[in-house]
Design an enzyme around this catalytic site. Structure first.
Site, PDB file in Angstrom:
ATOM      1  N   CYS A 115       0.833  -1.200   0.000  1.00 20.07           N
ATOM      2  CA  CYS A 115       0.000   0.000   0.000  1.00 20.07           C
ATOM      3  C   CYS A 115       0.877   1.264   0.000  1.00 20.07           C
ATOM      4  CB  CYS A 115      -0.986  -0.040   1.166  1.00 20.07           C
ATOM      5  SG  CYS A 115      -2.392   1.077   0.952  1.00 20.07           S
ATOM      6  N   HIS A 119      -3.470  -5.422   0.947  1.00 15.27           N
ATOM      7  CA  HIS A 119      -3.338  -5.847   2.338  1.00 15.27           C
ATOM      8  C   HIS A 119      -3.771  -7.310   2.410  1.00 15.27           C
ATOM      9  CE1 HIS A 119      -2.581  -1.851   3.861  1.00 15.27           C
ATOM     10  NE2 HIS A 119      -3.611  -1.400   3.186  1.00 15.27           N
TER      11      HIS A 119
END
Length: 493
Positions: A340, A439
């Site tokens: 991310c 994630h």
């Protein structure tokens, strides 16, 4: 909802302070109620955390409520956490309402009476919808129930308990000391309309021989006027995902000889550090959190995690000298993975033209990946499946979730990391450097075995591991809580 089970009053776990163990206890009670034939669901009206999760519908909630929903055996939903605050600085936070970003608020604006009134209507509506579908509702307060200066505008503690008609059990952390004062003060400082809702006390995180607290238990009951429904031991052997970065304070900070060492860069605004839980519970692995450059030496692999403020934390990397250490180790052959915000940092440039994270402008990245990121207002939140091909030609399939602002573009001719189930591509790979927006990427056992082949045969099914932990937690709580008393508190009879 199981129509055969009698209707129970909601149960709220209120705290004498933050980090007293409310979230863990709520997860365990959700599991117990499920085991006993009920259809429980968690609820926390307002949560403040940088660890979040994507619902099946593609909305964002606090990670703790997603964990509690998993323990309850139900899909997570925004009604379980209708307001999520994600701190960006000491005085500002992004506010997520019903799973969707609603802007960046200063502390003053967040506590404006008109804003609070709107949020109160929203959280009460969420509770009503949830209560119509599940029985019982396991509610969680936030911080201390006795923040008297905030009680008029509070939407998560005693006013919410009063709206729900909940039985409140006060959770007091004996490990930090002051359990008598904190429990007594938390109850006696309440106005009577709220004090009468508090039906019992749980003394949490007890170390040592519990018989030594028998007298203390009786004294608490005498002074506070409510029963102690349990003394719960400190449980370091039970591993349930945590939402608060304070949990990082007890984790390793250096490599260990003889282990497979995974260095996670401890960014100032680290988010979703639950991305590394599967690795933490893999035999022979030492996951440690490095906050200075010299701690990266000795790592077998380095991970740059997610962050709420990519630009600010990228500047911190440079000011601390971590950038030089990272690029040097990567050049020497150490694999580096960015997730991310960490993925964004690994590129050539992070551009924030509209000042979404502060002052508008561009910042040079680490240059480990041939990508460019533009931060934008739109936020992508979804669960997704992926597949990827290794250099050896084997196929890896897995699943993860996205929660990010900004879009990242690969340079012409560069290679994406994986193909997503909707036909699009994610991430980038360049030599021994990898970046992804996913994630949960490292929750997949095949991914771990690919990145760390020395772990072959040792990587377990992390989903099955989590389920075992919920059952173990429920078993332990049954030993130390008076569940008959709790059920009596929750009875409408």
């Amino acid at each position: 909802m199981n129509a055969d089970m009698k209707r129970l009053r909601p149960l709220m776990l209120g705290g004498t302070g933050s980090d007293v163990g409310k979230s863990l206890l709520a997860a365990g009670l959700c599991r117990i109620f499920r085991q006993d034939g009920y259809s429980p669901a968690p609820f926390k009206a307002q949560n403040m955390a940088l660890n979040s999760f994507a619902t099946p519908e593609g909305f964002e909630i606090g990670r703790a409520q997603a964990v509690q929903a998993e323990a309850a055996g139900v899909p997570c939903h925004t009604d379980m956490n209708p307001v999520l605050l994600k701190p960006q600085s000491d005085s500002t936070c992004q506010i997520v309402v019903d799973g969707v970003p609603a802007g960046t608020y200063t502390s003053a604006r967040l506590y404006d009476s008109e804003v609070r009134a709107g949020l109160r209507r929203g959280v009460c509506g969420a509770f009503d919808r949830l209560s119509s579908r599940y029985n019982p509702i396991v509610m969680e307060g936030a911080g201390s129930v006795a923040e008297l200066n905030l009680q008029d505008t509070d939407i998560v503690n005693m006013p919410m308990a009063a709206y729900a008609g909940a039985a409140v059990v006060l959770v007091a952390d004996i490990d930090r000391g002051g359990v008598f004062a904190s429990a007594y003060g938390s109850i006696m400082l309440q106005p009577e309309r709220f004090r009468s809702l508090i039906k019992g006390i749980i003394v949490n995180k007890f170390r040592g021989d519990m018989r030594l607290f028998d007298r203390g238990r009786r004294m608490l009951e005498e002074y506070c006027g409510v029963p102690v429904v349990g003394v719960v031991p400190y449980m370091p052997d039970i591993h349930v995902e945590e939402e608060d970065s304070v949990a990082l304070d007890g984790k390793p900070v250096a490599p260990v000889s003889g282990a497979v060492n995974v260095a996670v860069v401890r960014l100032p605004h680290i988010s979703n550090f639950t991305d590394f839980n599967a690795l933490e519970h893999t035999p022979g692995v030492n996951v440690y959190y490095a906050s200075e450059a010299k701690a990266l030496a000795g790592a077998d692999i380095i991970v740059i995690p997610g962050t709420k403020t990519t630009v600010s934390d990228l500047k911190w990397l440079k000011n601390s000298g971590m950038d030089t250490a990272l690029t040097g180790l990567a050049a020497g052959g150490v694999p580096v993975v960015g997730i991310c915000g960490g993925y964004q940092m690994m590129g050539r440039v992070v551009d924030d033209p509209d000042g979404m994270e502060g002052a508008a402008g561009s910042v040079d990245g680490l240059g480990l990946l041939p990508v460019t990121t533009v931060i934008s207002a739109d936020k992508k939140t979804r669960r997704i499946e992926f597949e990827m091909m290794t250099a050896a030609g084997s196929r890896i399939a897995g699943r993860g979730y996205e929660i990010h602002m900004g879009r990242t573009r690969l340079d012409s001719g560069q290679t994406a990391l994986c193909r997503l189930s909707d036909g699009t591509y994610d991430g980038c790979r360049a030599g021994n450097c990898y970046g992804t927006y996913l994630h949960g990427f490292l929750d997949n056992s095949e991914v771990i075995a690919w990145l760390l082949p020395q772990l072959s045969g040792r990587v377990a099914d992390y989903g099955a591991y989590r389920q075992r932990q919920y059952d173990l937690l429920a078993e332990r709580l049954r030993e130390h809580l008076n569940m008959d008393m709790i059920y009596q508190m929750m009875s409408y009879d």
